[in-house]
Design an enzyme around this catalytic site. Sequence first.
Site, PDB file in Angstrom:
ATOM      1  N   LYS A  85       0.220   2.409  29.313  1.00 25.69           N
ATOM      2  CA  LYS A  85       0.199   2.477  30.774  1.00 25.69           C
ATOM      3  C   LYS A  85       1.569   2.899  31.287  1.00 25.69           C
ATOM      4  CE  LYS A  85      -1.038  -0.465  34.756  1.00 25.69           C
ATOM      5  NZ  LYS A  85      -1.386  -1.855  35.147  1.00 25.69           N
ATOM      6  N   SER A 159      -5.538  -2.007  37.634  1.00 27.11           N
ATOM      7  CA  SER A 159      -4.744  -0.794  37.681  1.00 27.11           C
ATOM      8  C   SER A 159      -4.581  -0.105  36.334  1.00 27.11           C
ATOM      9  CB  SER A 159      -3.357  -1.103  38.256  1.00 27.11           C
ATOM     10  OG  SER A 159      -2.654  -2.025  37.440  1.00 27.11           O
ATOM     11  N   SER A 183      -5.612  -6.668  36.350  1.00 26.31           N
ATOM     12  CA  SER A 183      -5.550  -5.251  36.007  1.00 26.31           C
ATOM     13  C   SER A 183      -5.818  -4.910  34.556  1.00 26.31           C
ATOM     14  CB  SER A 183      -4.195  -4.675  36.422  1.00 26.31           C
ATOM     15  OG  SER A 183      -4.082  -4.644  37.824  1.00 26.31           O
TER      16      SER A 183
END
Length: 472
Positions: A85, A159, A183
């Site tokens: 990420k 996210s 997330s």
Amino acid sequence: MTDLSVTDLPRAGVAETVRLTTTGERTVRAVVDAALARIQAHDGGLNAVSQLRADRARSDADRLDAARAAGEAPGPLHGVPVVIKEELAVEGLVTTFGGEGNSTPAAADAEVVRRLRAAGAVVVATTTMPEFGAWPFTESASRGYTRNPWDRTRTPGGSSGGTAAAVASGMVPVGMGGDGGGSIRIPSAACGLFGLKPQRGRVTSAPADQLWWALGTAGPLARSVLDSALVYDVVRGHTEVDRWRAGGTDPFAAAARREPGRLRIGWSTKPVTRGVRPDPVHVQAVQDTARLLSDLGHDVREVDPHYPDPTLAFVPQFFGGIRDEADAVEHFSRLERRTRETYRLGSWVTPRVLDRALAATEKVAAKANRVFDHVDVLLTPAVAHRPAPVGVLDGKGTVRSALAAMPAIAYAALWNVAGNPAASLPCGPAADGLPVGVQLVGRTDDEPTLLSLSAQVEAARPWPLLAPGYAG
């Protein structure tokens, strides 16, 4: 020795990839080339990848193959392609946080990335996220829409949505995400993956001393419980800079391989967030899972968790985390309009306000954990609503975006405040063709019980490892 083909890659998770590369059945270079080929084949329709690291990944793979040929002992993740990420620093790539605020490549890896590489994993790319991970939808002015491999008209959640889409489509066996309010769990539920948010302080945030204060942590999104556990055993452990430190030393992979014993499991579909009503599909998934757990021999009962309100603890840390990250970027003016609005709206979060929020965190945690006086594990929906069509954030400012996010975080965010481990466990697809996930929450420091129980459910009710259309 034969090479791993593109069509073989989806069938090899973390454990199987390590077996192939350590026995010499496949070279690391072949595995990495296959991952890069799948990214090229599928990312155009998903937009999961932010920065591709093809040349460096091939070089890393060749180095690992040469080391093995020279007799060096392979690491526990030898040859596993991973994605990261884009809020975690990867040496040589810009740490973008999902936007354009930075432009200088990172000089060094974040500690969790360093640990992955030291264990033999190969970083092939960074993945998309909403700017600073503020929303449970992977959309931004910079990155556009990231799409769900199960239905490209739908969000993969967020996210960590780019990582979820990459893993669910078979680009890589596993990827790193982060969880500050759900997330890891939200995109895992949306994309049919196993996603465990670990105990606060279990995974280092170094070089930073914290991630969104007491809320955030890094962790993997995986196709299986064991794959998640294998990665956690590599990345877990604090450093001297970490503000929070978890307890317990039980290896996670060992926990995922053993029976959980007979547990007291309480289930509830009551949301933490008032005014949110869970979709009937998610209510049914909890009830079906409760019946399965009862059939497996557990003591299962409906409970009222008597949730505390986490708002006074969560909201200041949310705004404080966004402001800290925005203050640290090179080009504040390049942040998207909604992020700059969020920054302004959070100006009331002074150090004194944050101190009060952290004190409130301790009170919320004490109240939330009272449910574990009576049960060993709490079963709830992972999210309230089904995955939304892409474009959720279009035209919305901070307030309307926050309202749109409420159903996604209605069951998840409390456990970031409390710090407890919590996992999204796949239930398979619903009638609408999209995955369903339920949440399992454990006692403080008790990831091993969640992993053992999740693995038992996985064996009794296997879920699809890949989204339809990505098996070849």
